[in-house]
Scaffold this motif. Structure first.
Motif, PDB file in Angstrom:
ATOM      1  N   ILE A 155      38.814  34.243  42.076  1.00  0.00           N
ATOM      2  CA  ILE A 155      39.066  35.528  41.434  1.00  0.00           C
ATOM      3  C   ILE A 155      38.486  35.503  40.030  1.00  0.00           C
ATOM      4  CG2 ILE A 155      40.842  37.076  40.526  1.00  0.00           C
ATOM      5  CD1 ILE A 155      42.603  36.279  42.863  1.00  0.00           C
ATOM      6  N   LEU A 156      37.688  36.523  39.726  1.00  0.00           N
ATOM      7  CA  LEU A 156      37.177  36.728  38.373  1.00  0.00           C
ATOM      8  C   LEU A 156      38.190  37.618  37.660  1.00  0.00           C
ATOM      9  CD1 LEU A 156      33.447  37.494  39.265  1.00  0.00           C
ATOM     10  CD2 LEU A 156      34.422  35.310  38.551  1.00  0.00           C
ATOM     11  N   ARG A 157      38.905  37.037  36.705  1.00  0.00           N
ATOM     12  CA  ARG A 157      39.980  37.764  36.047  1.00  0.00           C
ATOM     13  C   ARG A 157      39.431  38.779  35.052  1.00  0.00           C
ATOM     14  NH1 ARG A 157      43.645  33.636  33.447  1.00  0.00           N
ATOM     15  NH2 ARG A 157      41.644  32.746  32.852  1.00  0.00           N
ATOM     16  N   GLN A 158      40.042  39.965  35.040  1.00  0.00           N
ATOM     17  CA  GLN A 158      39.651  41.074  34.171  1.00  0.00           C
ATOM     18  C   GLN A 158      38.134  41.217  34.106  1.00  0.00           C
ATOM     19  OE1 GLN A 158      41.666  40.883  30.390  1.00  0.00           O
ATOM     20  NE2 GLN A 158      43.636  41.332  31.334  1.00  0.00           N
ATOM     21  N   ASP A 159      37.539  41.295  35.277  1.00  0.00           N
ATOM     22  CA  ASP A 159      36.085  41.268  35.426  1.00  0.00           C
ATOM     23  C   ASP A 159      35.407  42.616  35.250  1.00  0.00           C
ATOM     24  OD1 ASP A 159      33.514  40.161  36.463  1.00  0.00           O
ATOM     25  OD2 ASP A 159      33.973  41.468  38.163  1.00  0.00           O
ATOM     26  N   THR A 160      36.038  43.692  35.688  1.00  0.00           N
ATOM     27  CA  THR A 160      35.339  44.974  35.773  1.00  0.00           C
ATOM     28  C   THR A 160      36.189  46.106  35.224  1.00  0.00           C
ATOM     29  OG1 THR A 160      34.220  44.190  37.777  1.00  0.00           O
ATOM     30  CG2 THR A 160      34.177  46.556  37.368  1.00  0.00           C
ATOM     31  N   LEU A 161      35.603  46.902  34.326  1.00  0.00           N
ATOM     32  CA  LEU A 161      36.278  48.086  33.801  1.00  0.00           C
ATOM     33  C   LEU A 161      36.222  49.185  34.857  1.00  0.00           C
ATOM     34  CD1 LEU A 161      37.630  49.595  31.448  1.00  0.00           C
ATOM     35  CD2 LEU A 161      35.327  50.250  30.681  1.00  0.00           C
ATOM     36  N   MET A 162      37.377  49.706  35.204  1.00  0.00           N
ATOM     37  CA  MET A 162      37.482  50.737  36.231  1.00  0.00           C
ATOM     38  C   MET A 162      37.500  52.121  35.594  1.00  0.00           C
ATOM     39  SD  MET A 162      37.494  48.961  38.979  1.00  0.00           S
ATOM     40  CE  MET A 162      38.155  49.959  40.304  1.00  0.00           C
TER      41      MET A 162
END
Length: 194
Positions: A155-162
C-alpha cells in the motif's frame, strides 16, 4: 504502438477515439458514482471530455492505450479500460481506468476483458510485469484484482489526491509473466469456462 483490437465471442475491446464521446456520455451523465474511487472522474459532460482528451493525448505519447468495451451480442458500449504507464524499456505496464456501466458489473465481463488484456500483454507485447492500482478502501475492486490472480505488492500511503480533497491510500498489485504462464492463465481460463 499500432492500433489493435482484442476480442472473444462476447466482448470487443477496440481503441478509444474522440468519436466515442456519445457512446460514453450516458454513463457519465446517469451513473456519476462510477468514478467515486477514481482520481480522474468522467462524471458529467466536461469531465468526460477532459477524461477522454487525457487518454488520447497519452496514447499519442505512447504511455497509454485506452479501449472502449463493446458487448458483441448487443453492440452496446459497456465501459472502458486501458493499458497505462507503459514502459517499453522496463517491459512493464499497468491495467486500469477500468469502469463498466451498472448493468454490466458482476456479469463476468471484467474477467473476460482482463484475460484478453493480460494475454496480449504477456504473450504479444512480451511484458514482464502487469500492475494494478486501486483505492485501498475499494474492497470490491481489490477483490476483483485478486480474483484474476494479482498478488498484493503493498500500500502506498496517502498516495493520490482525490477530487473530494482526501488523500487516498493506494493498493498496488501485480502479475508477473512467469505467474501468467505457470498458473494465472489456466486459472482464469477455468473461471471463464464456467
Amino acid at each position: 504502438m499500432k492500433d489493435f483490437i482484442l476480442e472473444n465471442e462476447n466482448v470487443l475491446l477496440r481503441p478509444l477515439t474522440a468519436e466515442d464521446f456519445a457512446l460514453l456520455l450516458p454513463y457519465s451523465l446517469n451513473e456519476p458514482e462510477t468514478w467515486h474511487f477514481s482520481p480522474r472522474s468522467a462524471a458529467g459532460e466536461d469531465n468526460l471530455r477532459e477524461y477522454m482528451n487525457y487518454a488520447l493525448t497519452r496514447k499519442a505519447e505512447g504511455t497509454e492505450y485506452p479501449f472502449v468495451v463493446i458487448d458483441k451480442k448487443s453492440g452496446q458500449c459497456m465501459g472502458s479500460t486501458r493499458y497505462y504507464n507503459i514502459s517499453e524499456c522496463n517491459r512493464n505496464l499497468e491495467i486500469g481506468f477500468t469502469w463498466y456501466g451498472k448493468a454490466f458489473r458482476g456479469t463476468g465481463i471484467n474477467k473476460q476483458c482482463k484475460f484478453l488484456l493480460l494475454q496480449h500483454a504477456f504473450e504479444v507485447m512480451n511484458i514482464l510485469r502487469v500492475g494494478f492500482k486501486a483505492d485501498a478502501t475499494n474492497a470490491v475492486s481489490v477483490a476483483a484484482m485478486k480474483s484474476i490472480g494479482a498478488k498484493e505488492d503493498g500500500i502506498l500511503r496517502q498516495d493520490t489526491l482525490m477530487p473530494d480533497g482526501r488523500f487516498r491510500d493506494t493498493m498496488v498489485l501485480s502479475i508477473l509473466q512467469h505467474e501468467w504462464h505457470d498458473s494465472v492463465k489456466a486459472m482464469l481460463m477455468a473461471k471463464l469456462a464456467k
